[in-house]
Design an enzyme around this catalytic site. Sequence first.
Site, PDB file in Angstrom:
ATOM      1  N   ASN A 129       2.045  -5.077  -3.210  1.00  0.00           N
ATOM      2  CA  ASN A 129       0.672  -5.443  -2.751  1.00  0.00           C
ATOM      3  C   ASN A 129      -0.152  -4.050  -2.478  1.00  0.00           C
ATOM      4  OD1 ASN A 129      -1.081  -7.641  -2.034  1.00  0.00           O
ATOM      5  ND2 ASN A 129      -1.054  -6.901   0.060  1.00  0.00           N
ATOM      6  N   GLU A 167       0.960  -1.284  -0.024  1.00  0.00           N
ATOM      7  CA  GLU A 167       0.039  -0.076  -0.059  1.00  0.00           C
ATOM      8  C   GLU A 167       0.956   1.341   0.057  1.00  0.00           C
ATOM      9  OE1 GLU A 167      -2.970  -0.218   3.027  1.00  0.00           O
ATOM     10  OE2 GLU A 167      -3.187  -2.206   2.719  1.00  0.00           O
ATOM     11  N   GLU A 192      -5.889 -10.999  -0.551  1.00  0.00           N
ATOM     12  CA  GLU A 192      -6.451 -10.932   0.507  1.00  0.00           C
ATOM     13  C   GLU A 192      -8.169 -10.745   0.486  1.00  0.00           C
ATOM     14  OE1 GLU A 192      -4.996  -7.247   2.437  1.00  0.00           O
ATOM     15  OE2 GLU A 192      -2.880  -7.723   2.490  1.00  0.00           O
ATOM     16  N   ASP A 200     -11.736 -11.074   0.697  1.00  0.00           N
ATOM     17  CA  ASP A 200     -12.946 -11.179   1.410  1.00  0.00           C
ATOM     18  C   ASP A 200     -14.031 -10.226   1.057  1.00  0.00           C
ATOM     19  OD1 ASP A 200     -12.199  -8.735   2.517  1.00  0.00           O
ATOM     20  OD2 ASP A 200     -11.466  -9.418   4.476  1.00  0.00           O
ATOM     21  N   HIS A 213     -10.321  -6.963  -1.011  1.00  0.00           N
ATOM     22  CA  HIS A 213     -11.418  -6.775   0.054  1.00  0.00           C
ATOM     23  C   HIS A 213     -12.676  -6.437  -0.671  1.00  0.00           C
ATOM     24  CE1 HIS A 213      -8.481  -7.672   3.203  1.00  0.00           C
ATOM     25  NE2 HIS A 213      -7.744  -6.719   2.556  1.00  0.00           N
TER      26      HIS A 213
END
Length: 369
Positions: A223, A180, A287, A289, A259
């Site tokens: 990432n 990030e 990641e 979800d 996400h």
Amino acid sequence: MSDRRQYRDARSVYRLGRSTFAVLLVATMVAACSGSSSPRSSSAPAEHRATATLRQLADRRHLLIGSAVADRPLRTEADYRRVLGREFNLVEPEDAMKWSTVHPARDTYDFTAGDRLVQFAEQHGMKVRGHNLVWEKFNPAWLTSLTPSRTEAIALLRDHITAVVSHYRGKIAQWDVVNEALAEGDRGSMRDGVWLRWIGPEYVPMAFRFAHDADPGAQLFYNDYDWRSPGPKTDHILELAQHIRDSGAPIDGIGLQLHVLHSLNVAAERSKLRAIANAGFDVAMTEVDNRRKLPAVTAALGDQARKFGDLLGMCLAIPRCRTFNLWGFTDRHSWIPGAFPGFGAGTIMDKGLRPKPAFFALRRALLSR
Ligand code: 9MR
């Protein structure tokens, strides 16, 4: 150079590659329309497939399927460990390898929790994604309270990365080297923080060089989140990865956190993934979800299942996408309720570790040709 000037320069550095990206995107869309890529297929016998675990099906598709793992349940919950080892061939420490955990004071390293996960992976024949070596948003207070010169800051960064990556040399398949680095929003500016202020935007390619020197065998990823199509952040993520490579630093791939909140336009998003692959980068979904308002009703879990299935299907359709990692596999342990009160139910299993529709959607995606 003043902080403000340095910050502005950092923004323009990563805008340079936009026209290149547009050309690549058009080329990729043409390739997509002509059906140039075919999904990998499974050759498992039907009777095996009906009861197969996710990892058995993933192994046949040469896919790493994994989950973020929290240290406490790994230590204390036998059913959590059993399902983790049964369903996945990849693990990623949710917090155990971050700065605050492994480097709690300037002269102290603590690898206890990370070692525990690596040992679990070794015992269960799983690969490990290391996460992460640099993240401006979460630096320990002992670090942010320092006032180093640029040279001292580079030494701090190098020493940390060298210590952590060397400790796990040969044991970590992929590292999220920088996490990030782009700021919130779609402008393509760099996230403010100590590394940007102390070193300038070059801290990013530097981190990749230090990581590669410490373990030349590990795959190195940038990432980030907010990947969606259409979406300028997606373009900026690719531009930054290209900038890292153009600086001569070793980078293998881009981690897309996912996400996911938005509805997915599968064709458009697959084209964007192909653009990353065509630019010469591996893609890892890192990641995954999907948080829902609680209580999550049946329709919400159905929509969630479609999203998980679509994402895995997109990954399987791209030969350079061989990593699909969930940010937690059970609603019993997920960052979501803590970060977003009133939301939860974002994973593929309920709190009793019973599979939800999203679990079966992943299984269907792995079985589809
Ligand atoms: O799930 C993680 C949570 O336990 C931590 O408190 C938090 C800060 O370290 O990080 C969470 O994981 C984040 C990941 O490391 C990077 N992408 C966003 C994830 C959710 O915030």
